[in-house]
Design an enzyme around this catalytic site. Sequence first.
Site, mmCIF file in Angstrom:
data_model
loop_
_atom_site.group_PDB
_atom_site.id
_atom_site.type_symbol
_atom_site.label_atom_id
_atom_site.label_comp_id
_atom_site.label_asym_id
_atom_site.label_seq_id
_atom_site.Cartn_x
_atom_site.Cartn_y
_atom_site.Cartn_z
ATOM 1 N N GLU A 123 67.156 1.988 56.276
ATOM 2 C CA GLU A 123 67.833 2.860 57.227
ATOM 3 C C GLU A 123 68.759 2.016 58.109
ATOM 4 O O GLU A 123 68.459 0.879 58.448
ATOM 5 C CB GLU A 123 66.799 3.572 58.107
ATOM 6 N N LYS A 128 69.566 12.798 57.172
ATOM 7 C CA LYS A 128 68.198 12.781 57.681
ATOM 8 C C LYS A 128 67.891 14.084 58.416
ATOM 9 O O LYS A 128 68.610 14.485 59.331
ATOM 10 C CB LYS A 128 68.027 11.593 58.623
ATOM 11 N N CYS A 177 63.139 7.445 56.897
ATOM 12 C CA CYS A 177 62.285 7.018 58.007
ATOM 13 C C CYS A 177 61.348 8.121 58.527
ATOM 14 O O CYS A 177 60.333 8.418 57.907
ATOM 15 C CB CYS A 177 63.142 6.437 59.119
#
Length: 282
Positions: free
Chosen positions: A40, A115, A160
Amino acid sequence: MRIALAQMCSGIEPAANAKMLRTYIDEAASQDADILFTPEMTGLVDRNRHRAADNIHIEQQDAVLQQACEAAGQAGIWVALGSLALRSEEQGDGKWVNRSFLIDPSGQITARYDKIHLFDVDLDTGESWRESAAYEGGAQAVVAPVSVTGDKALLGLSVCYDLRFPALYSALTNGGADILSIPAAFTVPTGEAHWEILLRARAIEAGVFVVAAAQSGTHEDGRSTYGHSMVIDPWGQVLLDMGTNTGIATCDIDLNDIAKIRSRIPAIANRRKFAPPNVSYK
């Protein structure tokens, strides 16, 4: 399939991060890897959002992405670029996106994922994070094909904090994902407590490979990340743990293991739809 992971300590200068990324792409190709996974925020780690703003661009103008595509094409390798901070042309409120990319061996982008789950937490250590203050969450799960000599796989993309939301991974594996990509910049406290446990759970619950490339170390902006980039097999065994050192590592995976594990525990086949609970207090 031979996969490579880049464990990075990205800083506040995208040009320096891009240079390191190119080095890792070349190293992965020299070690006969079919695909390189990066963490990330590969291109920029900077919690000073005022300073970072000058280095965040729309996708078409992002130099790190351009370098990644060029290097992947020259090396002839797939690159699962963990994520970049980008300006979104679609967002009228000026918020950024945290976007993953899949780049093929010709240097073309074949998939994008924004994300979905944003890290808004207050930790016992006193650390406070409000990702939603600067970023807009995505709304679409993404599964994308990867083809290498003799092997084909479907890659489920995530980033993440998504790791904590199993419904996303159910959607990805219902969509056929064989490998889950979970690039991260986990904090040290949450990493020590939950990183390996959650990665192994995501692998076990669906009988898939999990590949998690991570940021590691003390960054220029002062934050510390946990590292321990990992590859987990469909039985939940850790095939690779990179510890805290930066660099690349390779791991060979056998996609035939997926069918073998799923024949023993057919969790995906046994999934059923159900009504939500109806709670009443009398």
